[in-house]
Scaffold this active site. Structure first.
Site, PDB file in Angstrom:
ATOM      1  N   GLU A   1      28.246  47.021  34.470  1.00  0.00           N
ATOM      2  CA  GLU A   1      27.424  48.132  34.908  1.00  0.00           C
ATOM      3  C   GLU A   1      27.949  49.460  34.369  1.00  0.00           C
ATOM      4  O   GLU A   1      29.152  49.641  34.184  1.00  0.00           O
ATOM      5  CB  GLU A   1      27.369  48.150  36.440  1.00  0.00           C
ATOM      6  CG  GLU A   1      26.558  46.948  36.936  1.00  0.00           C
ATOM      7  CD  GLU A   1      26.416  46.876  38.451  1.00  0.00           C
ATOM      8  OE1 GLU A   1      25.372  46.407  38.889  1.00  0.00           O
ATOM      9  OE2 GLU A   1      27.336  47.277  39.167  1.00  0.00           O
TER      10      GLU A   1
ATOM     11  N   CYS B   1      29.919  56.937  33.824  1.00  0.00           N
ATOM     12  CA  CYS B   1      30.992  56.109  34.354  1.00  0.00           C
ATOM     13  C   CYS B   1      30.945  54.777  33.614  1.00  0.00           C
ATOM     14  O   CYS B   1      29.981  54.030  33.750  1.00  0.00           O
ATOM     15  CB  CYS B   1      30.754  55.934  35.851  1.00  0.00           C
ATOM     16  SG  CYS B   1      31.984  54.930  36.655  1.00  0.00           S
TER      17      CYS B   1
ATOM     18  N   CYS C   1      37.868  42.156  37.244  1.00  0.00           N
ATOM     19  CA  CYS C   1      39.165  42.838  37.276  1.00  0.00           C
ATOM     20  C   CYS C   1      40.215  41.821  37.710  1.00  0.00           C
ATOM     21  O   CYS C   1      39.933  40.971  38.553  1.00  0.00           O
ATOM     22  CB  CYS C   1      39.110  43.998  38.279  1.00  0.00           C
ATOM     23  SG  CYS C   1      40.552  45.075  38.216  1.00  0.00           S
TER      24      CYS C   1
ATOM     25  N   CYS D   1      42.089  45.049  44.706  1.00  0.00           N
ATOM     26  CA  CYS D   1      42.122  46.108  45.720  1.00  0.00           C
ATOM     27  C   CYS D   1      41.125  45.704  46.812  1.00  0.00           C
ATOM     28  O   CYS D   1      39.975  45.369  46.514  1.00  0.00           O
ATOM     29  CB  CYS D   1      41.778  47.441  45.098  1.00  0.00           C
ATOM     30  SG  CYS D   1      42.905  47.821  43.733  1.00  0.00           S
TER      31      CYS D   1
ATOM     32  N   CYS E   1      37.513  47.222  47.202  1.00  0.00           N
ATOM     33  CA  CYS E   1      36.712  47.398  45.982  1.00  0.00           C
ATOM     34  C   CYS E   1      35.881  46.148  45.706  1.00  0.00           C
ATOM     35  O   CYS E   1      36.410  45.042  45.673  1.00  0.00           O
ATOM     36  CB  CYS E   1      37.640  47.691  44.807  1.00  0.00           C
ATOM     37  SG  CYS E   1      36.805  47.706  43.211  1.00  0.00           S
TER      38      CYS E   1
ATOM     39  N   CYS F   1      30.914  54.651  43.536  1.00  0.00           N
ATOM     40  CA  CYS F   1      32.265  54.170  43.205  1.00  0.00           C
ATOM     41  C   CYS F   1      32.600  52.883  43.930  1.00  0.00           C
ATOM     42  O   CYS F   1      32.480  52.798  45.141  1.00  0.00           O
ATOM     43  CB  CYS F   1      33.281  55.149  43.738  1.00  0.00           C
ATOM     44  SG  CYS F   1      33.757  56.362  42.613  1.00  0.00           S
TER      45      CYS F   1
HETATM   46  N1  SAH Z   1      40.328  50.252  38.090  1.00  0.00           N
HETATM   47  C1  SAH Z   1      40.432  51.647  38.039  1.00  0.00           C
HETATM   48  C2  SAH Z   1      39.118  52.364  37.813  1.00  0.00           C
HETATM   49  C3  SAH Z   1      37.901  51.865  38.545  1.00  0.00           C
HETATM   50  S1  SAH Z   1      37.569  52.310  40.175  1.00  0.00           S
HETATM   51  C4  SAH Z   1      41.104  52.157  39.278  1.00  0.00           C
HETATM   52  O1  SAH Z   1      41.291  51.396  40.204  1.00  0.00           O
HETATM   53  O2  SAH Z   1      41.466  53.332  39.297  1.00  0.00           O
HETATM   54  C5  SAH Z   1      37.236  54.051  40.314  1.00  0.00           C
HETATM   55  C6  SAH Z   1      37.653  54.600  41.669  1.00  0.00           C
HETATM   56  O3  SAH Z   1      36.816  54.131  42.741  1.00  0.00           O
HETATM   57  C7  SAH Z   1      39.068  54.180  42.042  1.00  0.00           C
HETATM   58  O4  SAH Z   1      39.783  55.242  42.602  1.00  0.00           O
HETATM   59  C8  SAH Z   1      38.800  53.117  43.071  1.00  0.00           C
HETATM   60  O5  SAH Z   1      39.939  52.907  43.870  1.00  0.00           O
HETATM   61  C9  SAH Z   1      37.625  53.689  43.808  1.00  0.00           C
HETATM   62  N2  SAH Z   1      36.902  52.709  44.640  1.00  0.00           N
HETATM   63  C10 SAH Z   1      36.869  51.372  44.488  1.00  0.00           C
HETATM   64  N3  SAH Z   1      36.097  50.813  45.455  1.00  0.00           N
HETATM   65  C11 SAH Z   1      35.629  51.820  46.214  1.00  0.00           C
HETATM   66  C12 SAH Z   1      34.741  51.878  47.327  1.00  0.00           C
HETATM   67  N4  SAH Z   1      34.181  50.793  47.821  1.00  0.00           N
HETATM   68  N5  SAH Z   1      34.472  53.093  47.852  1.00  0.00           N
HETATM   69  C13 SAH Z   1      35.008  54.215  47.308  1.00  0.00           C
HETATM   70  N6  SAH Z   1      35.826  54.219  46.250  1.00  0.00           N
HETATM   71  C14 SAH Z   1      36.140  53.033  45.695  1.00  0.00           C
HETATM   72 FE1  SF4 Z   2      40.245  46.709  39.871  1.00  0.00          FE
HETATM   73 FE2  SF4 Z   2      38.693  47.790  41.778  1.00  0.00          FE
HETATM   74 FE3  SF4 Z   2      41.365  47.851  42.016  1.00  0.00          FE
HETATM   75 FE4  SF4 Z   2      40.168  49.409  40.188  1.00  0.00          FE
HETATM   76  S1  SF4 Z   2      39.928  49.588  42.416  1.00  0.00           S
HETATM   77  S2  SF4 Z   2      41.990  48.123  39.901  1.00  0.00           S
HETATM   78  S3  SF4 Z   2      38.445  48.043  39.583  1.00  0.00           S
HETATM   79  S4  SF4 Z   2      40.083  45.990  41.980  1.00  0.00           S
END
Ligand code: SAH
Ligand code: SF4
Length: 394
Positions: free
Chosen positions: A117, A130, A137, A141, A144, A371
């Protein structure tokens, strides 16, 4: 983990024959050196190669041309040679959704039938794209959505820069024929590597793609308009400063190792102190180049006043901007978004300490484009609940 072995910057991207079976080499994603080599390999006399590369580069990255016949400053038979050997291919748009707030979410297909996406967010003073760096991944996390999907594969440099080109196509954002660079405002003015995937676990492709995006004869985005977001792959952070030089955002999200281990499990490998040390050393660091600390607001998990004070204590001495992200919920998510009052109180503590503490307005919520909500519904490979729980130490 898929940390790549360090290799030097001058290693060329070797043009691969296209995986879709056209037998042609895709020019999109080759570095300048890589494109020059590829033109020579296809029969361009070595003496002319640099000039020809410059001409083709401008057509591809400044004008958005996809058909060699439109490259009118090249002789007809040279255009024929190019189209016999090369193609100019970007990811194919499978679907596009437009939110009531103007945000656009694209699902694009890449070689092998995989999908990622891409989100375009128009704002008054900028348009931010973005982009994704991986399908899925490796990290998990726990807040996420992408983290629940297995890593399928890394994107190539062409697939990463191709996302920018795809968006320019859709928005009609190329330099029009007869016009020079800078004569009209660009709709895609900023890039954030905040889509699917961990960009620092796909270092070489991300670096090559961003170098192409920053090239002044092409897409021409300044390094200050590109932000790479990482969950904290410490060994690659200094390298990102040296070899890419773009802005850096860190998915910080917690103020104790105990909580960060659960939210961002890579913390078990490189903890908060190790991460902060690498940021203090970030070579490009200066007052004008603040590091963004992303902080997702999860009710009752990381959003107390104590957390805000601890955060301030931790980042002391690092030129920083704190970006508070209200948690974007997704089906089955184990957390709730902090209340608006809680987020405001937290932001206020940060602000009083002299930091900018913008609260990121969720965009495109109605189309699940915010995000951390990105995840291609078509990918079947899912992590099991047990795998997620194990990695997150839940
Ligand atoms: N993998 C990278 C970049 C992708 S995520 C990273 O982790 O930094 C971009 C941002 O969105 C990151 O700060 C991530 O932690 C945040 N993010 C992920 N899931 C989210 C959610 N459900 N709500 C708000 N922010 C989220
Ligand atoms: Fe991967 Fe989501 Fe963690 Fe970013 S926030 S490193 S996309 S699992």
């Amino acid at each position: 983990m898929t940390a790549s072995a360090p290799i030097t910057q001058d290693v060329l991207t070797i043009p691969r024959k296209d995986a879709e079976g056209t037998g042609k080499v895709n020019l999109v994603g080759l570095t300048r050196d890589g494109m020059r080599e590829a033109l020579i390999a296809a029969g361009t006399p070595e003496k002319q190669a640099k000039m020809r590369m410059g001409q083709v580069w401008q057509w591809v990255y400044q004008k958005g041309v996809r058909d060699f016949d439109e490259m009118t400053n090249l002789a007809k038979d040279y255009r024929a040679l190019l189209s016999e050997n090369f193609e100019i291919r970007v990811p194919e748009v499978v679907s596009k959704q437009v939110s009531t707030d103007g945000t656009r979410k694209y699902l694009v297909r890449i070689a092998g039938g995989h999908e990622v996406e891409v989100v375009y967010i128009p704002e008054e003073d900028r348009g931010t794209l973005c982009v994704s760096s991986q399908v899925g991944c490796t990290l998990t996390c726990s807040f996420c959505h992408t983290g629940t999907q297995k890593l399928v594969r890394n994107l190539t440099a062409g697939e990463i820069v191709g996302q920018i080109m795809m968006a320019r196509d859709d928005l009609g954002d190329w330099v029009p024929a007869g016009k020079g660079m800078g004569e009209q405002p660009r709709l895609v003015s900023n890039i954030v590597l905040m889509g699917m995937g961990e960009p620092l676990y796909n270092f070489d492709a991300v670096r090559d793609a961003m170098k192409i995006a920053m090239d002044g004869e092409g897409i021409s985005l300044s390094r200050r308009r590109i932000t790479l977001s990482t969950s904290g792959v410490v060994p690659e952070i200094a390298r990102a400063g040296e070899e890419i030089g773009c802005m850096l955002a860190i998915s910080f999200h917690a103020t104790t190792d105990e909580t960060r281990d659960k939210l961002v499990p890579i913390n078990k490998r490189w903890n908060i102190e190790t991460l902060l040390q690498s940021l203090r050393d970030y070579p490009k660091l200066s007052n004008s180049e603040r590091i963004t600390f992303e902080y997702v607001m999860l009710a009752g998990v990381n959003d107390s006043d104590e957390d805000a004070y601890r955060l301030l204590e931790l980042i002391k001495g690092i030129p920083a901007k704190i970006n508070l992200i209200p948690f974007n919920e997704w089906p089955g998510a184990p957390y709730k978004r902090s209340s608006n009052n809680r987020i405001r109180a937290f932001a206020n503590i940060i602000y009083q300490a002299g930091y900018a503490s913008p609260i990121r307005t969720p965009r495109g919520e109605d189309i699940m484009a915010a995000c951390g909500q990105l995840k291609s519904a078509t990918e079947r490979a899912r992590k099991s609940k047990a795998e997620i729980a194990k990695e997150a130490g839940l």
